[in-house]
Scaffold this active site. Sequence first.
Site, mmCIF file in Angstrom:
data_model
loop_
_atom_site.group_PDB
_atom_site.id
_atom_site.type_symbol
_atom_site.label_atom_id
_atom_site.label_comp_id
_atom_site.label_asym_id
_atom_site.label_seq_id
_atom_site.Cartn_x
_atom_site.Cartn_y
_atom_site.Cartn_z
ATOM 1 N N ASP A 43 46.874 -18.161 25.185
ATOM 2 C CA ASP A 43 46.511 -17.613 23.877
ATOM 3 C C ASP A 43 45.107 -18.019 23.441
ATOM 4 O O ASP A 43 44.759 -17.923 22.254
ATOM 5 C CB ASP A 43 47.542 -18.001 22.811
ATOM 6 N N GLU B 244 46.522 -34.226 23.551
ATOM 7 C CA GLU B 244 45.267 -34.282 24.299
ATOM 8 C C GLU B 244 44.686 -35.688 24.307
ATOM 9 O O GLU B 244 44.263 -36.197 25.347
ATOM 10 C CB GLU B 244 44.251 -33.308 23.691
ATOM 11 N N PRO C 290 50.755 -22.587 31.085
ATOM 12 C CA PRO C 290 52.153 -22.440 30.642
ATOM 13 C C PRO C 290 52.278 -21.141 29.845
ATOM 14 O O PRO C 290 51.346 -20.754 29.129
ATOM 15 C CB PRO C 290 52.362 -23.652 29.724
ATOM 16 N N ARG D 288 55.926 -27.440 22.714
ATOM 17 C CA ARG D 288 55.927 -26.296 23.627
ATOM 18 C C ARG D 288 54.856 -26.491 24.699
ATOM 19 O O ARG D 288 53.731 -26.873 24.417
ATOM 20 C CB ARG D 288 55.650 -25.003 22.866
ATOM 21 N N ASP E 163 58.225 -20.517 30.904
ATOM 22 C CA ASP E 163 59.307 -21.195 30.192
ATOM 23 C C ASP E 163 60.549 -20.313 30.293
ATOM 24 O O ASP E 163 60.876 -19.538 29.391
ATOM 25 C CB ASP E 163 58.913 -21.409 28.730
#
Length: 265
Positions: free
Chosen positions: A124, A212, A28, A97, A64
């Site tokens: 990231d 998770e 994403p 997010r 997004d």
Amino acid sequence: EFAARIRDGSGELSSADKQERVLFVVTPTYKRDTQMLDLIRLKQSLRLAVVDFGISIYWLVIEDSETPTQRIRDVILSIGVPYGHIAEKTSHTAKHRGLEQRNRALKLITSLDIEGVVYFADDDNAYDSQVFAELLRVRRIGVLPMGYVGAGYYERCVVRDTEPRQVIAFRSNWKQKERKYPVDMGSIGFTSLLLSKKNPQFKVKWKAGFLESGFMDLLISDKSEIEPLAANCTAVLVWHVKTKIKQHEEHVVKGDEGLKIQNLV
């Protein structure tokens, strides 16, 4: 060669692709100052994995945004692996997010009906290219340690030191007791066969930091089903980086007014 074929972003693979075990890399992404930097760093790690280990990667990038953008498509195209490039705009009611983007990716991979390994590779993070080859060892669900840059710690599974090598505990400095599976998103790899069997989706109601654990709970019943990866969870191959750039009022370099610099933002 699998790695040389480029798709048009529709998410489709040929019958030749389906003969090889595929690593589905789900990324994403959203527009920000470090987006291009992060994506290019991830792209280079994926490229090294293909070159060094000869593995088959399908990179699924979910923006997004309302529609896929050409600047992100250009980054994906330059790696030269099969890919899917789609857009899923985060709704106003979303609390997390990347949640809706990951769910969209899971549905797309399910529709492909190909056995492979699914891995959530956020843009990231920083990756040793070896991690992508390591993930293809997964038969059901595997877990890797996660390093945290600047924090001086990591999360990992504790593995029994006798055969069979089963996960017996977890090590984490953040809410270890509260989370059934205290692992990071970049620690999890699982067979795509579980998608059609379990139909897992991330839930908006889950608390931040618990996505998770909640997702793993949909796939397995207890930690004994986890396959320890990366030298029995003692080698860090993925790092949580969170690239940040100091904000400045002036973004234009003096003398370059009006000049468009490629791949900056």
